[in-house]
Scaffold this motif. Structure first.
Motif, PDB file in Angstrom:
ATOM      1  N   MET A   1       0.740  -1.200   0.102  1.00 52.75           N
ATOM      2  CA  MET A   1      -0.063  -0.065   0.052  1.00 52.75           C
ATOM      3  C   MET A   1       0.966   1.298   0.037  1.00 52.75           C
ATOM      4  N   SER A   2       0.631   2.222  -0.681  1.00 51.82           N
ATOM      5  CA  SER A   2       1.366   3.345  -0.688  1.00 51.82           C
ATOM      6  C   SER A   2       1.149   4.276   0.382  1.00 51.82           C
ATOM      7  N   ALA A   3       2.269   4.818   0.655  1.00 52.42           N
ATOM      8  CA  ALA A   3       2.315   5.761   1.942  1.00 52.42           C
ATOM      9  C   ALA A   3       1.458   6.935   1.714  1.00 52.42           C
ATOM     10  N   ILE A   4       0.703   7.397   2.542  1.00 54.77           N
ATOM     11  CA  ILE A   4      -0.032   8.646   2.336  1.00 54.77           C
ATOM     12  C   ILE A   4       0.984  10.059   2.380  1.00 54.77           C
ATOM     13  N   THR A   5       0.768  10.715   1.428  1.00 54.87           N
ATOM     14  CA  THR A   5       1.733  12.109   1.625  1.00 54.87           C
ATOM     15  C   THR A   5       1.499  13.242   2.222  1.00 54.87           C
ATOM     16  N   ARG A   6       2.393  13.892   2.423  1.00 55.07           N
ATOM     17  CA  ARG A   6       2.331  15.352   3.300  1.00 55.07           C
ATOM     18  C   ARG A   6       1.280  16.061   2.288  1.00 55.07           C
ATOM     19  N   ALA A   7       1.249  16.104   1.184  1.00 55.00           N
ATOM     20  CA  ALA A   7       0.245  16.841   0.254  1.00 55.00           C
ATOM     21  C   ALA A   7      -1.230  16.330   0.517  1.00 55.00           C
ATOM     22  N   GLU A   8      -1.285  15.144   0.696  1.00 54.51           N
ATOM     23  CA  GLU A   8      -2.828  14.509   0.829  1.00 54.51           C
ATOM     24  C   GLU A   8      -3.248  14.902   2.315  1.00 54.51           C
ATOM     25  N   VAL A   9      -2.300  15.045   3.144  1.00 53.74           N
ATOM     26  CA  VAL A   9      -2.699  15.244   4.713  1.00 53.74           C
ATOM     27  C   VAL A   9      -3.181  17.000   4.669  1.00 53.74           C
ATOM     28  N   ALA A  10      -2.291  17.848   3.814  1.00 59.34           N
ATOM     29  CA  ALA A  10      -2.892  19.078   3.803  1.00 59.34           C
ATOM     30  C   ALA A  10      -4.138  19.355   2.841  1.00 59.34           C
ATOM     31  N   HIS A  11      -4.414  18.455   1.924  1.00 63.62           N
ATOM     32  CA  HIS A  11      -5.629  18.510   1.232  1.00 63.62           C
ATOM     33  C   HIS A  11      -6.774  18.111   2.071  1.00 63.62           C
ATOM     34  N   LEU A  12      -6.429  16.904   2.949  1.00 62.49           N
ATOM     35  CA  LEU A  12      -7.535  16.528   3.955  1.00 62.49           C
ATOM     36  C   LEU A  12      -7.828  17.597   5.109  1.00 62.49           C
ATOM     37  N   ALA A  13      -6.800  18.311   5.510  1.00 62.18           N
ATOM     38  CA  ALA A  13      -6.879  19.491   6.555  1.00 62.18           C
ATOM     39  C   ALA A  13      -7.606  20.549   5.938  1.00 62.18           C
ATOM     40  N   ALA A  29       1.177  12.680   8.649  1.00 65.27           N
ATOM     41  CA  ALA A  29       1.313  11.992   7.566  1.00 65.27           C
ATOM     42  C   ALA A  29       1.712  10.473   7.959  1.00 65.27           C
ATOM     43  N   ALA A  30       2.629  10.347   8.825  1.00 60.38           N
ATOM     44  CA  ALA A  30       3.321   9.197   9.294  1.00 60.38           C
ATOM     45  C   ALA A  30       2.249   8.452  10.122  1.00 60.38           C
ATOM     46  N   GLN A  31       1.544   9.068  11.100  1.00 62.19           N
ATOM     47  CA  GLN A  31       0.134   8.534  11.716  1.00 62.19           C
ATOM     48  C   GLN A  31      -0.556   7.867  10.911  1.00 62.19           C
ATOM     49  N   LEU A  32      -1.294   8.559   9.844  1.00 66.39           N
ATOM     50  CA  LEU A  32      -2.261   8.167   9.177  1.00 66.39           C
ATOM     51  C   LEU A  32      -1.750   6.934   8.231  1.00 66.39           C
ATOM     52  N   ASP A  33      -0.363   6.891   7.778  1.00 69.39           N
ATOM     53  CA  ASP A  33       0.049   5.953   6.936  1.00 69.39           C
ATOM     54  C   ASP A  33       0.087   4.415   7.911  1.00 69.39           C
ATOM     55  N   GLN A  34       0.559   4.740   9.242  1.00 71.72           N
ATOM     56  CA  GLN A  34       0.354   3.486  10.170  1.00 71.72           C
ATOM     57  C   GLN A  34      -1.228   2.868  10.247  1.00 71.72           C
ATOM     58  N   ILE A  35      -2.106   3.959  10.465  1.00 72.79           N
ATOM     59  CA  ILE A  35      -3.482   3.659  10.427  1.00 72.79           C
ATOM     60  C   ILE A  35      -3.903   2.598   9.278  1.00 72.79           C
ATOM     61  N   ILE A  36      -3.715   3.368   8.297  1.00 71.92           N
ATOM     62  CA  ILE A  36      -3.862   2.622   6.891  1.00 71.92           C
ATOM     63  C   ILE A  36      -3.226   1.570   6.509  1.00 71.92           C
ATOM     64  N   SER A  37      -2.089   1.129   7.253  1.00 74.91           N
ATOM     65  CA  SER A  37      -1.498  -0.269   6.938  1.00 74.91           C
ATOM     66  C   SER A  37      -1.986  -1.226   7.999  1.00 74.91           C
ATOM     67  N   ALA A  38      -2.499  -0.629   9.100  1.00 73.70           N
ATOM     68  CA  ALA A  38      -3.294  -1.646  10.364  1.00 73.70           C
ATOM     69  C   ALA A  38      -4.259  -2.049   9.677  1.00 73.70           C
ATOM     70  N   VAL A  39      -5.291  -0.882   8.854  1.00 76.00           N
ATOM     71  CA  VAL A  39      -6.576  -1.649   8.451  1.00 76.00           C
ATOM     72  C   VAL A  39      -6.328  -2.404   7.189  1.00 76.00           C
ATOM     73  N   ALA A  40      -5.314  -2.413   6.523  1.00 77.64           N
ATOM     74  CA  ALA A  40      -4.946  -3.128   5.313  1.00 77.64           C
ATOM     75  C   ALA A  40      -4.617  -4.724   5.843  1.00 77.64           C
ATOM     76  N   ARG A  41      -4.184  -4.608   7.086  1.00 74.79           N
ATOM     77  CA  ARG A  41      -3.724  -6.037   7.737  1.00 74.79           C
ATOM     78  C   ARG A  41      -4.864  -6.617   8.063  1.00 74.79           C
ATOM     79  N   VAL A  42      -5.802  -5.874   8.656  1.00 77.61           N
ATOM     80  CA  VAL A  42      -6.989  -6.498   9.201  1.00 77.61           C
ATOM     81  C   VAL A  42      -7.981  -6.934   8.152  1.00 77.61           C
ATOM     82  N   GLN A  43      -7.923  -6.231   6.845  1.00 75.89           N
ATOM     83  CA  GLN A  43      -8.742  -6.751   5.776  1.00 75.89           C
ATOM     84  C   GLN A  43      -7.854  -7.994   5.108  1.00 75.89           C
ATOM     85  N   GLU A  44      -6.799  -8.215   5.202  1.00 78.70           N
ATOM     86  CA  GLU A  44      -6.382  -9.351   4.743  1.00 78.70           C
ATOM     87  C   GLU A  44      -6.506 -10.722   5.420  1.00 78.70           C
TER      88      GLU A  44
END
Length: 99
Positions: A1-13, A29-44
């Motif tokens: 899964m691709s990392a969430i970028t700083r620009a995406e966080v700025a857009h969401l903000a 950005a680092a925290q949201l990337d960890q959350i998205i990775s954890a959700v992806a592992r649960v979905q697997e």
């Protein structure tokens, strides 16, 4: 899964109308990337043959059955009240008529 970028966080903000500083964007950005990775592992792990549940154990109703019981009459209930009016407790007004 691709990392969430700083620009995406700025857009969401900006969409959320949050004013975030430069250091907050990098941190989130680092925290949201960890959350998205954890959700992806649960979905697997989630299998289609496992039914979705809201609780680990089944819940049962613990209420007792309704039954009529003797209770106070309106007169008995209002007997010790400091003020009563039309079989109701009379209390001081706290709101204006306009409210």
């Amino acid at each position: 899964m691709s990392a969430i970028t700083r620009a995406e966080v700025a857009h969401l903000a900006r969409l959320s109308r949050l004013a975030l500083g430069e250091d907050e964007l990098d941190h989130l950005a680092a925290q949201l990337d960890q959350i998205i990775s954890a959700v992806a592992r649960v979905q697997e792990v989630a299998a289609e043959d496992i039914p979705p549940t809201s609780h680990a154990l089944p819940l049962t109703n613990v209420y007792r059955a309704d039954e009529n019981r003797p209770s106070l009459t309106p007169e008995q209930a209002l007997d010790a009240a400091p003020a009563a009016e039309q079989q109701r407790f009379r209390v001081p007004r706290i709101l204006d008529e306009e409210a």
